[in-house]
Design a protein around this motif. Structure first.
Motif, PDB file in Angstrom:
ATOM      1  N   THR A 151     -68.217  -3.331   4.502  1.00 50.79           N
ATOM      2  CA  THR A 151     -68.674  -2.125   5.176  1.00 50.79           C
ATOM      3  C   THR A 151     -68.426  -0.921   4.281  1.00 50.79           C
ATOM      4  OG1 THR A 151     -66.561  -1.589   6.213  1.00 50.79           O
ATOM      5  CG2 THR A 151     -67.974  -3.181   7.368  1.00 50.79           C
ATOM      6  N   ASP A 153     -66.244   1.140   4.525  1.00 55.55           N
ATOM      7  CA  ASP A 153     -64.802   1.334   4.318  1.00 55.55           C
ATOM      8  C   ASP A 153     -64.393   1.010   2.886  1.00 55.55           C
ATOM      9  OD1 ASP A 153     -64.421   2.056   6.948  1.00 55.55           O
ATOM     10  OD2 ASP A 153     -63.895   0.037   7.614  1.00 55.55           O
ATOM     11  N   ALA A 154     -65.168   0.128   2.222  1.00 61.48           N
ATOM     12  CA  ALA A 154     -64.825  -0.265   0.858  1.00 61.48           C
ATOM     13  C   ALA A 154     -65.025   0.864  -0.146  1.00 61.48           C
ATOM     14  CB  ALA A 154     -65.675  -1.473   0.445  1.00 61.48           C
ATOM     15  N   PRO A 157     -63.549   6.382   3.460  1.00 64.04           N
ATOM     16  CA  PRO A 157     -63.003   6.337   4.823  1.00 64.04           C
ATOM     17  C   PRO A 157     -63.945   7.038   5.797  1.00 64.04           C
ATOM     18  CG  PRO A 157     -61.365   7.138   3.250  1.00 64.04           C
ATOM     19  CD  PRO A 157     -62.684   7.132   2.540  1.00 64.04           C
ATOM     20  N   ALA A 158     -63.888   6.621   7.044  1.00 63.04           N
ATOM     21  CA  ALA A 158     -64.740   7.225   8.070  1.00 63.04           C
ATOM     22  C   ALA A 158     -64.289   8.648   8.378  1.00 63.04           C
ATOM     23  CB  ALA A 158     -64.697   6.382   9.340  1.00 63.04           C
ATOM     24  N   GLU A 160     -62.965  11.753  10.470  1.00 65.56           N
ATOM     25  CA  GLU A 160     -61.945  11.830  11.514  1.00 65.56           C
ATOM     26  C   GLU A 160     -62.207  12.968  12.495  1.00 65.56           C
ATOM     27  OE1 GLU A 160     -58.213  12.095   9.554  1.00 65.56           O
ATOM     28  OE2 GLU A 160     -58.290  10.044   8.745  1.00 65.56           O
ATOM     29  N   ASP A 273     -75.539   2.718   4.214  1.00 59.47           N
ATOM     30  CA  ASP A 273     -74.346   2.950   5.032  1.00 59.47           C
ATOM     31  C   ASP A 273     -73.372   3.909   4.349  1.00 59.47           C
ATOM     32  OD1 ASP A 273     -74.563   1.642   7.501  1.00 59.47           O
ATOM     33  OD2 ASP A 273     -74.110  -0.306   6.627  1.00 59.47           O
ATOM     34  N   ARG A 277     -72.485   7.457   5.979  1.00 62.52           N
ATOM     35  CA  ARG A 277     -71.102   7.774   6.331  1.00 62.52           C
ATOM     36  C   ARG A 277     -70.677   9.093   5.700  1.00 62.52           C
ATOM     37  NH1 ARG A 277     -65.872   3.917   6.408  1.00 62.52           N
ATOM     38  NH2 ARG A 277     -66.861   3.468   8.399  1.00 62.52           N
ATOM     39  N   LYS A 281     -69.313  12.428   7.544  1.00 62.20           N
ATOM     40  CA  LYS A 281     -67.988  12.951   7.195  1.00 62.20           C
ATOM     41  C   LYS A 281     -68.031  14.396   6.712  1.00 62.20           C
ATOM     42  CE  LYS A 281     -64.008  11.572   4.294  1.00 62.20           C
ATOM     43  NZ  LYS A 281     -63.058  11.130   5.342  1.00 62.20           N
ATOM     44  N   GLU A 305     -72.670   6.516  12.985  1.00 64.37           N
ATOM     45  CA  GLU A 305     -71.609   7.480  12.698  1.00 64.37           C
ATOM     46  C   GLU A 305     -72.162   8.896  12.616  1.00 64.37           C
ATOM     47  OE1 GLU A 305     -69.180   6.342   9.367  1.00 64.37           O
ATOM     48  OE2 GLU A 305     -69.113   4.252  10.004  1.00 64.37           O
TER      49      GLU A 305
END
Length: 358
Positions: A151, A153-154, A157-158, A160, A273, A277, A281, A305
């Motif tokens: 995903t 995440d690699a 970071p998503a 917050e 993706d 993301r 963010k 997201e």
């Protein structure tokens, strides 16, 4: 002796005609069809499947490497890649062989018709050899380890928290199979005053720069292949480099792009993706996310997201998609605000760009 059924998939009408005449003269060979691109080829192969496919790399609607991977995954068939890009040691040659091509033949950039006539014996021999190849479905061998489907995440970071609104809107577009023509339809309809646009089109790395130049020639906005640190500006579209991820970054009230190495995400690099993301963010509700035609699900989670962070989100409708994979998956996740036809996407950009999501 069994007749070898051959199909030729190439954008050049001259090549299709001359190659057909070469093989039709041979005993035990039959050209069962020709096609200008893989989408037409798939339609024809639904009626009669060839023993050998001859495929170019640079083609409309679906590039040859993607087509090759699709064939090897669904119906393994000997494929000969015939392209100007496959010079000895080139990246394209390595990609073609890694994807399952049984042979790679370099197409000359000049004197094609004469070359085909003089090299007919070699081409016939290559086809006969290919017809005896024993292939397995991609990934079916127990000795092959399929890499995990990572995903975003690699890479990043998503988000917050929701980003504060600014006066600058940023647009992100993600697409794959069928996306080259779809992007042309959208971008040529945009005015020079359009907000900055970031694009991920799944495409081998040697194609993206030429693709950006071609769009730049026919669009009112500027279109370039993204470079690390490029500023996102109105009237400019940046296309992610093949083989590298592209992410949005915010510095004060200005936006820039980071072009980075990293593992494939959703089995793609660049990944939609990852781009989406980064939009969620660093742009939040200042963004507009658009997912268009393409196989698989890359971009679906990222668009969700963006949606959750307040961005407007649009998906291309099924009827106008070449492949209704990526938009369908995004819709299933509840990531999409509006579903529109390809021809209406540019108008939606103009209508939505200065609006606040309800």
């Amino acid at each position: 002796m069994k007749t070898i059924k051959v199909m030729i998939v190439d954008g050049s009408a001259v090549l299709r005609q001359v190659l057909s005449s070469v093989f039709e003269k041979e005993d035990g060979m039959e050209v069962i069809g020709v096609a200008a691109d893989p989408v037409f080829a798939i339609e024809k192969m639904g009626k009669t499947w060839p023993d050998v496919l001859i495929v170019d790399i640079e083609m409309p609607r679906m590039d040859g490497i993607t087509f090759l991977k699709k064939i090897m995954a669904e119906h393994p068939t000997p494929v000969i890649v015939f392209s100007t890009l496959t010079e000895k040691g080139s990246v394209a040659t390595m990609q073609a062989l890694a994807a399952g091509a049984v042979s790679v033949v370099t197409k000359p950039k000049l004197g094609l018709k004469l070359y085909l006539q003089e090299s007919s014996e070699h081409l016939v021999r290559t086809v006969r050899t290919a017809a005896h190849a024993h292939l397995k479905r991609s990934g079916s061998s127990p000795s092959v380890t399929v890499p995990p489907k990572l995903t975003a995440d690699a890479v990043l970071p998503a988000a917050e928290h929701v980003m504060e609104e600014t006066t600058q809107t940023v647009i992100a577009i993600g697409t794959s199979t069928g996306g080259t023509l779809a992007l042309e339809t959208v971008l040529t309809a945009l005015p020079r005053t359009s907000p900055g646009i970031l694009i991920v089109q799944h495409m081998p790395e040697q194609f993206t720069e030429a693709f950006a130049r071609r769009l730049d020639d026919i669009c009112r906005i500027s279109v370039t292949e993204a470079r690390h640190g490029d500023q996102v500006m109105p009237g400019r579209a940046l296309i992610a480099q093949g083989g590298r991820h592209m992410m949005l970054r915010r510095s004060g009230a200005q936006y820039y792009v980071d072009v980075v190495e990293g593992p494939p995400v959703s089995r793609h690099r660049p990944s939609v993706d990852v781009l989406f993301r980064s939009m969620a963010k660093f742009a939040g509700k200042n963004a507009l996310g658009i997912i268009m035609t393409g196989m698989g699900d890359d971009g679906a989670k990222g668009l969700l997201e963006m949606h959750q962070m307040g961005a407007l989100t649009i998906a291309q409708d099924e009827e106008s998609c070449v492949v209704y994979g990526m938009p369908k998956e995004a819709i299933k996740l509840g990531a999409v605000d509006k579903i529109v036809a390809l021809q209406q996407i540019a108008a939606e950009i103009s209508a939505c760009v200065n609006q606040t999501k309800l």
